[in-house]
Design an enzyme around this catalytic site. Structure first.
Site, mmCIF file in Angstrom:
data_model
loop_
_atom_site.group_PDB
_atom_site.id
_atom_site.type_symbol
_atom_site.label_atom_id
_atom_site.label_comp_id
_atom_site.label_asym_id
_atom_site.label_seq_id
_atom_site.Cartn_x
_atom_site.Cartn_y
_atom_site.Cartn_z
ATOM 1 N N GLU A 16 0.822 -1.217 0.000
ATOM 2 C CA GLU A 16 0.000 0.000 0.000
ATOM 3 C C GLU A 16 0.853 1.262 0.000
ATOM 4 O OE1 GLU A 16 -3.415 -0.423 2.832
ATOM 5 O OE2 GLU A 16 -2.517 -2.390 3.136
ATOM 6 N N SER A 185 -5.844 -3.667 2.712
ATOM 7 C CA SER A 185 -6.331 -2.993 1.511
ATOM 8 C C SER A 185 -6.819 -3.942 0.430
ATOM 9 C CB SER A 185 -5.256 -2.080 0.918
ATOM 10 O OG SER A 185 -5.615 -0.740 1.083
ATOM 11 N N ASP A 300 -14.919 -2.473 8.826
ATOM 12 C CA ASP A 300 -15.726 -2.803 7.655
ATOM 13 C C ASP A 300 -16.707 -3.923 7.991
ATOM 14 O OD1 ASP A 300 -14.047 -0.993 6.365
ATOM 15 O OD2 ASP A 300 -12.703 -2.576 5.661
ATOM 16 N N GLU A 312 -13.247 -6.623 9.121
ATOM 17 C CA GLU A 312 -11.929 -6.325 9.683
ATOM 18 C C GLU A 312 -11.893 -4.901 10.198
ATOM 19 O OE1 GLU A 312 -9.992 -6.954 5.763
ATOM 20 O OE2 GLU A 312 -8.979 -5.053 6.203
ATOM 21 N N ASN A 314 -9.301 -1.553 10.624
ATOM 22 C CA ASN A 314 -8.080 -0.906 10.131
ATOM 23 C C ASN A 314 -7.614 0.114 11.163
ATOM 24 O OD1 ASN A 314 -8.106 -1.710 6.999
ATOM 25 N ND2 ASN A 314 -10.191 -1.267 7.657
ATOM 26 N N SER A 323 -11.136 9.863 1.247
ATOM 27 C CA SER A 323 -11.205 8.577 1.959
ATOM 28 C C SER A 323 -12.422 8.546 2.875
ATOM 29 C CB SER A 323 -9.925 8.351 2.769
ATOM 30 O OG SER A 323 -8.823 8.124 1.919
#
Length: 349
Positions: A16, A185, A300, A312, A314, A323
């Site tokens: 990423e 990601s 998410d 998951e 983050n 974003s």
């Protein structure tokens, strides 16, 4: 006003890398310059650090540039003669580090532990929370313990388990979703409708990763929701944002859908109704707290038959201007300049 000197770490060795460069360009241009003196520190894909020496460092616009083009402009604009090891951060008077890194060594606790050894405070979660959130298998075990719905899953480890035998005898039905257990990601993720398709994906992931998570595919509405923290006195007060519904143009919200312009439609706040919104806010706070996250996080979910299933969490979510967390903060009337100040105040306390 005396400014606090901050190192903005970006780039890094993960898959990423380019997302980190884009996110950090937004961070660099948004942080409150009245309070903070920001020095962008580029970590190249070999793990070397490029540290500007001057008082007014330059962060070139990365749009449309290859990594080598960006590095050439960054080093020449800031008169950097050579890269150094991470220990080169010492001696520059940095009072804290703002982590603009994503994925891999930037998000799994390694850089956090390194900064702890250097005694440089940093934004975001600590070593344990970062490592747990990156390990989807162990995070799922914690989520289940907390009573958060999780789709059935198994973890495969290269060289330790018979992957083909496990795939042929999964304790749940196909189709399944397959991803690196420690990835981020949505890199190298995909759906498999048969054991043969599953093994193709597993073998592909095992080329570069040691562990694979296989999870029963849950179809439904994809949403993501952030948590922010504010300092009130000596306490950190976490609060949930509003959810974003994600409608990928491809079959799933994979790497291309996330980071290709027009790859997905994102609706903030998500039109999922008050009851589901409240449940998502409850669950994302619980995920944040059970992992031990600090400063901020984003979790998410898939909503299926009215039930939000966690995917998951983050710990260093994307921070480009468009974003998800910036979208959600804007929906609540929160300026990202203030968010970055909150994160730095927490790091420095």
């Amino acid at each position: 006003m005396i400014q606090t000197k901050i190192a903005l770490l970006f780039g890094g060795i993960s898959g990423e890398h380019i997302i980190s460069v884009r996110s950090s360009y937004f961070i660099f241009n948004t942080i409150d310059r009245d309070k903070y003196q920001i020095c962008p520190v580029y970590i190249d894909q070999l793990g070397k650090f490029w540290i500007p020496e001057g008082k007014d460092p330059v962060y070139p616009d990365p749009t449309g540039k290859t990594d080598s083009e960006f590095l050439a402009e960054f080093s020449s604009s800031n008169q950097i003669g050579a890269s150094v090891s991470g220990a080169g951060l010492l001696g520059h008077g940095f009072q804290a580090a703002f982590l603009g890194l994503h994925g891999g060594a930037g998000e799994d606790g390694r850089i956090q532990g390194f900064l702890d050894v250097l005694e440089i405070p940093h934004t975001g979660s600590g070593v344990l929370a970062s490592a747990l959130a990156m390990d989807k298998y162990r995070a799922n075990l914690l989520f289940q313990t907390a009573g958060i719905p999780v789709a059935p899953f198994v973890d495969l480890e290269k060289g330790k388990s018979d992957a083909r035998k496990i795939v042929l005898n999964l304790p749940f039905d196909f189709p399944v979703f397959i991803k690196p257990t420690l990835g981020g990601s949505s890199v190298n993720t995909g759906m498999a409708k048969t054991p043969e398709e599953a093994m193709v994906l597993v073998d592909k992931i095992f080329v570069s990763e040691d562990r694979v998570l296989i999870q029963k595919l849950i179809s439904g509405t994809e949403v993501s929701i952030g948590v922010l923290e504010r300092k009130e006195g000596e306490k950190r007060i976490p609060f949930p944002l509003v959810p974003t519904e994600i409608r990928p143009k491809s079959e799933f919200f994979d790497f291309e859908a996330k980071y290709t312009k027009g790859g997905s439609e994102e609706i903030t706040p998500a039109p999922v109704g008050d009851a589901i919104t409240k449940k998502l806010q409850e669950y994302t706070l619980l995920c944040h707290e059970i992992l031990g996250c600090k400063g901020y996080s984003r979790t998410d979910f898939i909503i299926s038959d009215g039930i939000p299933y966690v995917l998951e969490t983050n710990t260093l979510p994307g921070m480009t201007g468009t974003s998800l967390i910036p979208q959600q903060a804007k929906a609540l009337g929160i300026e990202m300049k203030d968010v970055f100040t909150w994160l730095l105040l927490i790091a420095l306390s």
